[in-house]
Motif scaffolding. Structure first.
Motif, short mmCIF file in Angstrom:
data_model
loop_
_atom_site.label_atom_id
_atom_site.label_comp_id
_atom_site.label_asym_id
_atom_site.label_seq_id
_atom_site.Cartn_x
_atom_site.Cartn_y
_atom_site.Cartn_z
N ILE A 121 0.86 -1.18 0.00
CA ILE A 121 0.00 0.00 0.00
C ILE A 121 0.90 1.24 0.00
O ILE A 121 1.91 1.28 0.69
N THR A 122 0.52 2.20 -0.81
CA THR A 122 1.28 3.44 -0.93
C THR A 122 0.37 4.62 -0.64
O THR A 122 -0.71 4.73 -1.20
N LEU A 123 0.82 5.48 0.27
CA LEU A 123 0.07 6.69 0.62
C LEU A 123 0.95 7.88 0.28
O LEU A 123 2.09 7.97 0.71
N ILE A 124 0.40 8.80 -0.51
CA ILE A 124 1.13 10.01 -0.88
C ILE A 124 0.35 11.20 -0.33
O ILE A 124 -0.81 11.41 -0.68
N ALA A 125 1.02 11.95 0.56
CA ALA A 125 0.44 13.16 1.15
C ALA A 125 1.56 14.17 1.30
O ALA A 125 2.73 13.78 1.46
N PRO A 126 1.25 15.46 1.26
CA PRO A 126 2.32 16.46 1.39
C PRO A 126 2.91 16.44 2.81
O PRO A 126 2.21 16.17 3.78
N PHE A 170 -5.21 -7.17 6.20
CA PHE A 170 -5.21 -5.72 6.19
C PHE A 170 -3.78 -5.22 6.04
O PHE A 170 -2.84 -5.84 6.52
N ALA A 171 -3.64 -4.06 5.40
CA ALA A 171 -2.34 -3.39 5.26
C ALA A 171 -2.58 -1.92 5.54
O ALA A 171 -3.68 -1.40 5.31
N GLN A 172 -1.55 -1.25 6.06
CA GLN A 172 -1.72 0.17 6.35
C GLN A 172 -0.47 0.95 6.02
O GLN A 172 0.63 0.41 5.99
N ALA A 173 -0.68 2.23 5.77
CA ALA A 173 0.41 3.18 5.55
C ALA A 173 0.01 4.47 6.25
O ALA A 173 -1.18 4.79 6.35
N SER A 174 1.00 5.20 6.73
CA SER A 174 0.72 6.43 7.45
C SER A 174 1.74 7.50 7.06
O SER A 174 2.88 7.19 6.72
N SER A 175 1.30 8.75 7.12
CA SER A 175 2.17 9.87 6.79
C SER A 175 1.79 11.06 7.66
O SER A 175 0.60 11.36 7.81
#
Length: 92
Positions: free
Chosen positions: A1-6, A76-81
Motif C-alpha cells: 500500500i502506498t500513501l502520498i500526502a504532502p 489488512f495493510a496500512q500506511a501512514s504519513s
C-alpha cells in the motif's frame, strides 16, 4: 500500500492525498487528529481497473493521515504519513 500526502500543508482546508493498494477490496482514510477521524472509504468491485484513489481532505491540525486497506484475502495493510498543517481547516 502506498500513501502520498504532502509533508507540509499550508492550508488544512484542501490537502491532496493519493492512495494505491493493488489487490484491495476497500481502502479507508483516517485523520486521527480531526474531530471526526474517518475521512473517506473507497470500495472496489471485481471490475475495478485499479485499486487506487485520490482526493482532497480537510485537516484541523498537524497529524498523521492513515490509509488502511482490506485485501481480497481478508488481511489488512496500512500506511501512514505525518502532515504538518500551518492553517487548520476545521475551524482552528
Amino acid at each position: 500500500i502506498t500513501l502520498i500526502a504532502p509533508e507540509i500543508a499550508e492550508n488544512g482546508n484542501t490537502v491532496p492525498v493519493e492512495v494505491d493498494a493493488p489487490g484491495a477490496v476497500a481502502i479507508m482514510l483516517l485523520a486521527t487528529g480531526n474531530p471526526t477521524p474517518s475521512v473517506a472509504t473507497f470500495n472496489f468491485g471485481p471490475l475495478a481497473g485499479s485499486q487506487s484513489a485520490s482526493t482532497r481532505i480537510r485537516l484541523s491540525k498537524t497529524q498523521n493521515v492513515t490509509a488502511i486497506a482490506k485485501m481480497a484475502d481478508g488481511s489488512f495493510a496500512q500506511a501512514s504519513s505525518e502532515v504538518k498543517v500551518t492553517i487548520g481547516g476545521c475551524g482552528g
